[in-house]
Write a protein that holds these residues in place. Structure first.
Motif, PDB file in Angstrom:
ATOM      1  N   ARG A 128       0.825  -1.209   0.000  1.00 14.13           N
ATOM      2  CA  ARG A 128       0.000   0.000   0.000  1.00 14.13           C
ATOM      3  C   ARG A 128       0.862   1.264   0.000  1.00 14.13           C
ATOM      4  NH1 ARG A 128      -4.322  -2.972   2.516  1.00 14.13           N
ATOM      5  NH2 ARG A 128      -3.251  -3.117   4.516  1.00 14.13           N
ATOM      6  N   THR A 129       1.943   1.226   0.767  1.00 13.29           N
ATOM      7  CA  THR A 129       2.845   2.376   0.816  1.00 13.29           C
ATOM      8  C   THR A 129       3.515   2.606  -0.534  1.00 13.29           C
ATOM      9  OG1 THR A 129       3.266   1.973   3.174  1.00 13.29           O
ATOM     10  CG2 THR A 129       4.841   3.380   2.005  1.00 13.29           C
ATOM     11  N   VAL A 130       3.967   1.522  -1.156  1.00  5.15           N
ATOM     12  CA  VAL A 130       4.595   1.627  -2.475  1.00  5.15           C
ATOM     13  C   VAL A 130       3.590   2.164  -3.502  1.00  5.15           C
ATOM     14  CG1 VAL A 130       5.608   0.301  -4.386  1.00  5.15           C
ATOM     15  CG2 VAL A 130       6.320  -0.160  -2.028  1.00  5.15           C
ATOM     16  N   LYS A 131       2.352   1.721  -3.385  1.00  2.92           N
ATOM     17  CA  LYS A 131       1.304   2.197  -4.294  1.00  2.92           C
ATOM     18  C   LYS A 131       1.117   3.715  -4.167  1.00  2.92           C
ATOM     19  CE  LYS A 131      -3.542   1.487  -5.575  1.00  2.92           C
ATOM     20  NZ  LYS A 131      -4.810   0.803  -5.231  1.00  2.92           N
ATOM     21  N   ARG A 132       1.108   4.218  -2.911  1.00  2.00           N
ATOM     22  CA  ARG A 132       0.957   5.661  -2.700  1.00  2.00           C
ATOM     23  C   ARG A 132       2.135   6.429  -3.289  1.00  2.00           C
ATOM     24  NH1 ARG A 132      -1.330   3.963   2.397  1.00  2.00           N
ATOM     25  NH2 ARG A 132       0.690   4.135   3.455  1.00  2.00           N
ATOM     26  N   ILE A 133       3.324   5.846  -3.169  1.00  2.00           N
ATOM     27  CA  ILE A 133       4.529   6.493  -3.726  1.00  2.00           C
ATOM     28  C   ILE A 133       4.413   6.600  -5.240  1.00  2.00           C
ATOM     29  CG2 ILE A 133       7.023   6.235  -4.073  1.00  2.00           C
ATOM     30  CD1 ILE A 133       7.128   4.848  -1.317  1.00  2.00           C
ATOM     31  N   ARG A 134       3.984   5.498  -5.864  1.00  2.00           N
ATOM     32  CA  ARG A 134       3.862   5.487  -7.331  1.00  2.00           C
ATOM     33  C   ARG A 134       2.765   6.430  -7.803  1.00  2.00           C
ATOM     34  NH1 ARG A 134       4.196  -1.101  -8.211  1.00  2.00           N
ATOM     35  NH2 ARG A 134       6.470  -1.311  -7.969  1.00  2.00           N
ATOM     36  N   GLU A 135       1.654   6.481  -7.048  1.00  2.00           N
ATOM     37  CA  GLU A 135       0.550   7.381  -7.423  1.00  2.00           C
ATOM     38  C   GLU A 135       0.953   8.845  -7.339  1.00  2.00           C
ATOM     39  OE1 GLU A 135      -2.517   6.137  -4.740  1.00  2.00           O
ATOM     40  OE2 GLU A 135      -3.288   4.581  -6.110  1.00  2.00           O
ATOM     41  N   ALA A 136       1.995   9.101  -6.525  1.00  2.00           N
ATOM     42  CA  ALA A 136       2.499  10.472  -6.408  1.00  2.00           C
ATOM     43  C   ALA A 136       3.491  10.804  -7.522  1.00  2.00           C
ATOM     44  CB  ALA A 136       3.161  10.666  -5.050  1.00  2.00           C
ATOM     45  N   GLY A 137       3.709   9.829  -8.420  1.00  2.00           N
ATOM     46  CA  GLY A 137       4.558  10.091  -9.585  1.00  2.00           C
ATOM     47  C   GLY A 137       5.995   9.632  -9.451  1.00  2.00           C
ATOM     48  N   HIS A 138       6.297   8.881  -8.414  1.00  2.00           N
ATOM     49  CA  HIS A 138       7.673   8.397  -8.215  1.00  2.00           C
ATOM     50  C   HIS A 138       7.822   6.960  -8.716  1.00  2.00           C
ATOM     51  CE1 HIS A 138       8.524  11.878  -5.651  1.00  2.00           C
ATOM     52  NE2 HIS A 138       7.389  11.618  -5.018  1.00  2.00           N
ATOM     53  N   ASP A 139       8.998   6.672  -9.262  1.00  2.00           N
ATOM     54  CA  ASP A 139       9.306   5.302  -9.684  1.00  2.00           C
ATOM     55  C   ASP A 139       9.837   4.559  -8.462  1.00  2.00           C
ATOM     56  OD1 ASP A 139       9.734   3.092 -11.286  1.00  2.00           O
ATOM     57  OD2 ASP A 139      11.781   3.694 -11.798  1.00  2.00           O
ATOM     58  N   PHE A 140       9.218   3.435  -8.140  1.00  2.00           N
ATOM     59  CA  PHE A 140       9.626   2.713  -6.929  1.00  2.00           C
ATOM     60  C   PHE A 140       9.402   1.218  -7.140  1.00  2.00           C
ATOM     61  CE2 PHE A 140       9.969   1.499  -2.533  1.00  2.00           C
ATOM     62  CZ  PHE A 140      10.722   2.509  -1.934  1.00  2.00           C
ATOM     63  N   PRO A 141      10.402   0.377  -6.782  1.00  2.00           N
ATOM     64  CA  PRO A 141      10.262  -1.074  -7.001  1.00  2.00           C
ATOM     65  C   PRO A 141       9.373  -1.727  -5.953  1.00  2.00           C
ATOM     66  CG  PRO A 141      12.315  -0.607  -5.868  1.00  2.00           C
ATOM     67  CD  PRO A 141      11.691   0.733  -6.186  1.00  2.00           C
ATOM     68  N   ARG A 142       8.845  -2.913  -6.266  1.00  2.00           N
ATOM     69  CA  ARG A 142       8.121  -3.686  -5.262  1.00  2.00           C
ATOM     70  C   ARG A 142       9.154  -4.285  -4.311  1.00  2.00           C
ATOM     71  NH1 ARG A 142       6.314  -8.703  -3.592  1.00  2.00           N
ATOM     72  NH2 ARG A 142       4.200  -8.667  -2.693  1.00  2.00           N
ATOM     73  N   ILE A 143       8.928  -4.171  -3.029  1.00  2.00           N
ATOM     74  CA  ILE A 143       9.881  -4.686  -2.043  1.00  2.00           C
ATOM     75  C   ILE A 143       9.171  -5.582  -1.029  1.00  2.00           C
ATOM     76  CG2 ILE A 143      11.470  -2.733  -2.245  1.00  2.00           C
ATOM     77  CD1 ILE A 143      10.215  -1.580   0.311  1.00  2.00           C
ATOM     78  N   THR A 144       9.959  -6.384  -0.317  1.00  2.00           N
ATOM     79  CA  THR A 144       9.448  -7.224   0.755  1.00  2.00           C
ATOM     80  C   THR A 144      10.073  -6.759   2.074  1.00  2.00           C
ATOM     81  OG1 THR A 144      11.234  -8.845   0.616  1.00  2.00           O
ATOM     82  CG2 THR A 144       9.315  -9.180  -0.830  1.00  2.00           C
ATOM     83  N   SER A 145       9.629  -7.339   3.171  1.00  2.00           N
ATOM     84  CA  SER A 145      10.142  -6.933   4.479  1.00  2.00           C
ATOM     85  C   SER A 145      11.636  -7.196   4.625  1.00  2.00           C
ATOM     86  CB  SER A 145       9.377  -7.663   5.588  1.00  2.00           C
ATOM     87  OG  SER A 145       9.482  -9.066   5.424  1.00  2.00           O
ATOM     88  N   HIS A 146      12.166  -8.194   3.903  1.00  2.00           N
ATOM     89  CA  HIS A 146      13.589  -8.523   4.035  1.00  2.00           C
ATOM     90  C   HIS A 146      14.477  -7.413   3.477  1.00  2.00           C
ATOM     91  CE1 HIS A 146      16.261 -11.590   5.502  1.00  2.00           C
ATOM     92  NE2 HIS A 146      17.010 -11.509   4.417  1.00  2.00           N
ATOM     93  N   VAL A 147      13.910  -6.594   2.591  1.00  2.00           N
ATOM     94  CA  VAL A 147      14.672  -5.483   2.010  1.00  2.00           C
ATOM     95  C   VAL A 147      15.096  -4.498   3.107  1.00  2.00           C
ATOM     96  CG1 VAL A 147      14.497  -3.459   0.487  1.00  2.00           C
ATOM     97  CG2 VAL A 147      13.678  -5.699  -0.290  1.00  2.00           C
ATOM     98  N   PHE A 148      14.293  -4.367   4.154  1.00  2.00           N
ATOM     99  CA  PHE A 148      14.629  -3.451   5.239  1.00  2.00           C
ATOM    100  C   PHE A 148      15.912  -3.897   5.939  1.00  2.00           C
ATOM    101  CE2 PHE A 148      10.255  -2.698   4.355  1.00  2.00           C
ATOM    102  CZ  PHE A 148      10.002  -1.380   4.692  1.00  2.00           C
ATOM    103  N   ARG A 149      16.075  -5.198   6.105  1.00  2.00           N
ATOM    104  CA  ARG A 149      17.283  -5.744   6.740  1.00  2.00           C
ATOM    105  C   ARG A 149      18.512  -5.481   5.881  1.00  2.00           C
ATOM    106  NH1 ARG A 149      19.160  -9.573  10.500  1.00  2.00           N
ATOM    107  NH2 ARG A 149      20.458 -11.252   9.695  1.00  2.00           N
ATOM    108  N   HIS A 150      18.381  -5.697   4.579  1.00  2.00           N
ATOM    109  CA  HIS A 150      19.498  -5.426   3.671  1.00  2.00           C
ATOM    110  C   HIS A 150      19.805  -3.929   3.601  1.00  2.00           C
ATOM    111  CE1 HIS A 150      20.051  -9.478   2.457  1.00  2.00           C
ATOM    112  NE2 HIS A 150      18.906  -9.594   1.826  1.00  2.00           N
TER     113      HIS A 150
END
Length: 373
Positions: free
Chosen positions: A300-322
């Motif tokens: 949902r957060t990524v969707k809001r970012i994209r709707e605001a006109g930003h390019d953003f990849p789909r991520i999972t929770s493990h991305v936060f650790r990396h």
């Protein structure tokens, strides 16, 4: 009484052979044999076989199938030695992948080519190499014990070769500093905002975050005690398990920023009574947050970012650790310190992260060296 090659007396029922020792005993009028490399091993095998005979779990070498032996191996050799999550994984992989292909075969019939055929079939069916490696580990452990118990002459898993990694190894994904800031800005309206912030600033695994309790926040020592992980088991729901590895049980320094997020989270659901044994990050009823809800909030957060006109990849929770690890490396955190915070079981795992992150800055580092010539 039998003696060994040096003329020393051997325990009753044990005699020395050209290779190792043989143990013989009678049970209900029938003779049984075991073979071990040492006297101690042979005595242990006799005790184990007697236990199986007395409890009705022994099946003769000629008749035992992989299904029958796997059940014995799992219950008698693994149940009290591995984490509950590991135990259920063994069971899951066996039932979903191995059972239908090899389960009805007698142990003595399984050969190296049968194991190799299994690997090849899994490759054709699109299984990931990581999954095939788990299948191999389950079979290897099960059949290695069968060999120790004298049920088979050799372990057929050792005669097969795992497939090679096909294509590029899956690349670790970490958010850039700009993506990280963007995500946290658009996540402010999410009820998991503080969950994301703490995960991002500590490098904790998702399951460790789900299992974090009020009692784990130690303000006197100024640390977070990582003592458990939550794992979902079909039919049982979420259960508390030991962290992933021995080194995953650890203390993470509690920074002022993380302490603030935790303090705000304490008041988020307005519970009248807060039990110290309650999960810090929970749902409206105080129960565990599911992995589905976590991923849904990320999406949902990524969707809001994209709707605001930003390019953003789909991520999972493990991305936060990396991402945490990447920021730590960029800030110059020593590998041994990062290993301890992340709870890695070996320094090699941490150095693998360094090899992923540091190439991005190699040109800049080369310039620093160039001025010395």
């Amino acid at each position: 009484m039998a003696v060994d090659k040096r003329g020393r007396k051997l325990p009753k029922g044990i005699r020395q052979r050209s290779e190792g020792f043989e143990g013989r005993f009678m049970y209900q009028g029938k003779s049984y044999l075991v073979h071990g490399k040492t006297i101690t091993e042979t005595q242990k095998l006799i005790t184990e076989l007697k236990y199986k005979l007395e409890h009705g779990i022994y099946v003769t070498k000629e008749k035992i199938t992989l299904d029958e032996w796997f059940t014995t191996w799992l219950e008698e050799y693994k149940k009290n030695r591995v984490k509950l999550g590991t135990y259920t994984n063994y069971e899951k992989y066996y039932k979903s992948i191995i059972k239908n292909r090899l389960g009805s075969r007698q142990l003595s019939e399984i050969r190296g080519e049968h194991i190799q055929k299994l690997y090849n079939e899994l490759v054709k069916e699109g299984y990931a190499l990581s999954s095939i490696k788990i299948v191999s580990a389950v079979l290897n452990g099960c059949l290695q014990q069968a060999m120790r118990n004298g049920l088979i002459e050799r372990n057929p898993v050792r005669l097969a070769e795992l497939p090679r990694q096909m294509g590029k190894k899956k690349e670790r994904i970490a958010m850039t500093k700009e993506q990280q800031d963007l995500f946290m800005e658009y996540a402010k309206e999410s009820y998991l905002y503080h969950f994301f912030a703490v995960m991002l600033q500590t490098g904790m695994r998702k399951g460790e975050m789900q299992g974090l309790k009020y009692s784990d926040i130690d303000k006197k020592q100024n640390v977070i005690h990582v003592q458990r992980t939550l794992k979902y088991i079909e039919g049982q729901g979420y259960i508390e398990d030991a962290p992933k590895t021995r080194t995953s049980t650890r203390d993470i320094p509690l920074t002022a920023a993380v302490a603030e997020h935790i303090e705000v989270q304490r008041k988020y659901w307005n519970f009248k009574v807060v039990n110290m044994n309650q999960y810090l990050f929970c749902n409206e009823e105080g129960g565990p947050i599911s992995r589905e809800r976590i991923q849904a909030e990320i999406d949902r957060t990524v969707k809001r970012i994209r709707e605001a006109g930003h390019d953003f990849p789909r991520i999972t929770s493990h991305v936060f650790r990396h991402t945490f690890a990447t920021r730590a490396i960029e800030a110059g955190m020593p590998p041994q310190v990062l290993k301890t915070i992340l709870g890695h079981s070996s320094l090699a795992m941490t150095m693998d992260l360094y090899s992923h992150v540091l190439p991005d800055t190699k040109a800049e580092e080369m310039q620093k060296i160039a001025i010395m010539f």
